[in-house]
Write an enzyme that holds these catalytic residues in place. Sequence first.
Site, PDB file in Angstrom:
ATOM      1  N   CYS A  77       0.840  -1.210   0.000  1.00  0.00           N
ATOM      2  CA  CYS A  77       0.000   0.000   0.000  1.00  0.00           C
ATOM      3  C   CYS A  77       0.874   1.259   0.000  1.00  0.00           C
ATOM      4  CB  CYS A  77      -0.916  -0.063   1.226  1.00  0.00           C
ATOM      5  SG  CYS A  77      -1.520   1.486   1.854  1.00  0.00           S
ATOM      6  N   CYS A  80       0.329   3.893   2.716  1.00  0.00           N
ATOM      7  CA  CYS A  80       0.803   3.385   4.014  1.00  0.00           C
ATOM      8  C   CYS A  80       2.270   3.742   4.210  1.00  0.00           C
ATOM      9  CB  CYS A  80       0.632   1.871   4.103  1.00  0.00           C
ATOM     10  SG  CYS A  80      -1.076   1.330   4.045  1.00  0.00           S
TER      11      CYS A  80
END
Length: 157
Positions: A77, A80
């Site tokens: 991600c 993230c």
Amino acid sequence: MGTIEQDDRGILVPCPSCGQKNRIPYERLAYRVRCGSCKQELSAPATPLEVGHTAAFDRLIARASIPVVVDYWAPWCGPCRTVAPEIVKVAARNAGRLLVVKVNTDALADVGQRFGIRSIPTLAVFAGGREIARTLGARPADDIEAFVREAVAESET
Ligand SMILES: [Zn+2]
């Protein structure tokens, strides 16, 4: 990150003076703890703690004596990765007042499912054994701290 270990009962912190590993029980995170071997004072965790397994997460949430900030993330991600250094700052600035943990929703899929995490990054705040707030998406450390402060203040009124 990754220097702090945990088990079902607490966090395992190496003593800075003698190297002895000490367990700080989740219930005592807000207190000053001394090394069992040389009595040196141990500092509270100042880095995010990667949660290794579900049972440890559940204990931590249920027993932590200070609010817990949970960063739900996964290695693939992109956002993230943006939020990761911000989370590091939050942990460093709030040692002993907040516990910052990371939950890899690929590794701990059952936790993500149970709490209905549908997109990452998701930041959640737990206090007194329950989730009191959550927010989606990456944000800077200052914003995260403001969000946590507000959530904790509201939960205490
Ligand atoms: Zn020691």
